[in-house]
Design an enzyme around this catalytic site. Sequence first.
Site, mmCIF file in Angstrom:
data_model
loop_
_atom_site.group_PDB
_atom_site.id
_atom_site.type_symbol
_atom_site.label_atom_id
_atom_site.label_comp_id
_atom_site.label_asym_id
_atom_site.label_seq_id
_atom_site.Cartn_x
_atom_site.Cartn_y
_atom_site.Cartn_z
ATOM 1 N N ASP A 508 1.018 -1.175 0.256
ATOM 2 C CA ASP A 508 -0.184 -0.132 -0.402
ATOM 3 C C ASP A 508 0.602 1.124 0.238
ATOM 4 O O ASP A 508 1.727 1.179 0.870
ATOM 5 C CB ASP A 508 -1.095 -0.337 1.386
ATOM 6 N N GLU A 538 1.697 -0.398 -5.036
ATOM 7 C CA GLU A 538 1.165 1.452 -5.386
ATOM 8 C C GLU A 538 2.900 2.159 -5.374
ATOM 9 O O GLU A 538 3.255 3.362 -4.135
ATOM 10 C CB GLU A 538 -0.218 2.149 -4.378
#
Length: 918
Positions: A508, A538
Amino acid sequence: MFIARSALITTLALSLAAPALAMPPPSDLALACREPGGVTVLAAWSEALPTHQRAAWINAERIRWNAPQAAASVQLVLIDRPTASLRLGEPLSLDLARFALRPLSTNASDDDSARFSHIAGRGFALDAPIRDAAWTQAQFVVALDAEGSVLEATGVQLAGGLDARFTSAEQSTLGATLTSDGTDFALWAPTARQVVLCHRDVDAALPMTASIDTGAWSANLANARPGARYAFLVDVLVPGVGLVRNRVTDPYALGLSADSQDAVVLDLDDPATMPEGWSSDARPNTVDGNTDLVVYELHVRDFSRDDATVSRAHRGTYMAFTEPGSDGMRHLQALAAAGLTDVHLLPTYDLASVPERDCVRPVLRTDEGPDGTGVQAAIGAVRDRDCYNWCYDPWHFNAPEGSYSTQPNDAAARAREFRAMVQALHQAGLRVGLDVVYNHTMASGQDRQSVLDRIVPGYYHRLDADGAVTTSTCCPNTATEATMMAKLMIESAVIWARDYRIDSFRFDLMGHQPKAAMLDLQRAVDAATGRRIHLLGEGWNFGEVADGARFEQAAQGVLNGTGIATFSDRMRDAARGGRAGDRGDALFAQGWLSGLHLDPNAAQAARPREDTKAELKSAEALLRVGLAGTVQTFETFDADGVVKPLSAFRYGSGPAGYVSQPGEAVNYTENHDNLTLFDSNALRLPLDTPRHERARAQVLGNALVLLSQGVAYLHAGQELMRSKSLDRNSYNSGDAFNAIDWTGATSAFGIGLAPVWDNEDSWPQMRPLLQRAADIRPTADDAAFVKAWTLALLRVRRDSPLLRLNSADTVQAALRFHSIGDAPGVVIGHLNADALPTTHPAHGDGELLYVLNADPNARELSMPALAGSEWRLHPALLALMAAENEATTRIDPRLSDAKLDASGRLLVPGRSVLVFVR
């Protein structure tokens, strides 16, 4: 002339804990040990002391601060008790420990300046080394005028100094380690005055001993065996609060009691933590390089909560995956058989937002109509006490979450059930990935759910120019550029990969972490497991670290050559329309899938046709970027028809192509964030679009992912037209908005207006659609149609090495896009195995051609470049037309109209995907 580090360490040969506090009576300590999250203020912070920290240690010898120009001298001042005074205009007390700071002639740009670039001003060097006890005291830099009065004062951010002083801490073993004579406990707390080990099972408190070299405190308990509960009491100075005694759990805990009240000693080699057959568990051998990955993002609770074929006690838990006959597991087995490789689970570490016992289930009203507010209101009333959350809110990184366990208060059972889930997925032919969140924690400061910051205040989190914790990721940002935070992240990942047999990770907000830390992590997990652990994340570039402000980020375009993949938003936005965070009327901005130019909705119909046509050409250019794996050197024609490398294609203000190899890009059109693909299309397609046409648009969205070079990424239910009733951010929207029906018989579309807390500003745009829910909501036949197509496309990818090329050179050699002239709407990709080097495994495998038509109307194209021997539909697509198909109502009759003959005449049905081979 700077002080040599060896001389500094020699000088710091005092007790780390000095000045020590008098040890309280055992009864007082035992009482403090009983209160989870407890705080005792031993000495309150004086109002005459600053609470901000506008200076920072660059290393153990230098400090940076924006000192006032009028200062006659600058000093580092140490305060033993937080009761002194540093009032402006008053003389500095003579009894305070003071160290002269000598201004440097430069701004110390050679001293890790990027990491501390948020601190303005000049560098200062210590004229003499500070003693070890300085790290346990309150530190301030003070500017004095010629008379010795305070002109300005501020606290000092400690992380740079702690990293420089305690370099050997990185090699220390922390947490609870079982030995032949009990359990060794170690906690890194270099700024603590004293640390006490709480043995919770016998209600005892044991003083711990500090190491001068590592800053860690340690103790051994002979009677602490697996299952023993423990915690720590840490006496430490907290700026703005004072000297406090914090009762904390162990950030390295492998086991926890329910609701994280106590850490639990756990031996992951203990048979009690293993399901039957764990010793022989083996991951499927379906993935070599990144481009073999076909990932399916799934939430543990979503998977089985509403599946009546799962035993009631297992619904919503790890154990649901151990029931192979359930609807959910049979669905995953079908996906795996077709070519899905990895199930990526949304975070499963110990989280802070769901009660592990006695969570509340809202009572829903469903009689208010498809645009009513009753469902979301009922969820909203209890949403912080209910059983649902996406779980991006870490509390403890190394222990399985208890709300997914049937026995949340049994640490061994939690580990055993997690492993049983992994084993069951492996047996189903699926590797297991974890979504991990090391970029932030749920809480910081003195919050009960703050662990790290209550042990070493101001170290584990990234601070701003005032010393406040940054929150650009939504929550308190961790500072993985700090040595011990990076250590925690890396060792945590090793535990999941080695001890829980995790095969891949999704990080994340990985762009908030240093590239160097991610490379260290890759090396560590590979070494610990003896195999390649695939990493993707990400790579967004934003916040206080944007554009490398503090370090070289693990972000898009920075990880080239590492093999670590980042999500590419290029194709996603072009396909869907608009951008991920759209609200209000922006939700009607159309993309290639949703009717741009070819099927305008009411909001777009009045726009000039030349404008929408140009936008459609630009969208198709970005689709080609994604289909080619976002490889920066790949050359094809742009929207203007000019052939150029993808790095010269534009996405916003930056390059569209940004990776060096296709395996460094993750292709997706839907994930847990933002609107589902179905909901996005529901808003953007014309309101009167028939349901079957919506299903065909969904197939096109899935095809873009599965026909692209790079990593393919699907969201659970994407193959079933999953809806969240237009909720753009369902992280805390409860079970109802996040429901999945594996049979496809029901849909969440039209259960009510999306929750007010993140959607109210778009209710005017949502209401008209939801009022038409009966016309828009997908039926079981629609879901079955999309599922059948998705399985077929998975088979195409599985059986076609040409769709999984692993280098920029082979993609450039084998892939060609064909222009169709000045009538956009159709994208044609052509892969030729004979163009590959003769040594390539796929050389000689023939040709594959895919045709993607977003036009609702059929297209007839003349393609002389494709003339020659006649092409035929891929066998996986032929199966969709077979009369003996399992359910004849689920075939695609339009495929019978598809043709590519020897003359190059191409017939493409409306809103369709074609894959030809020859």
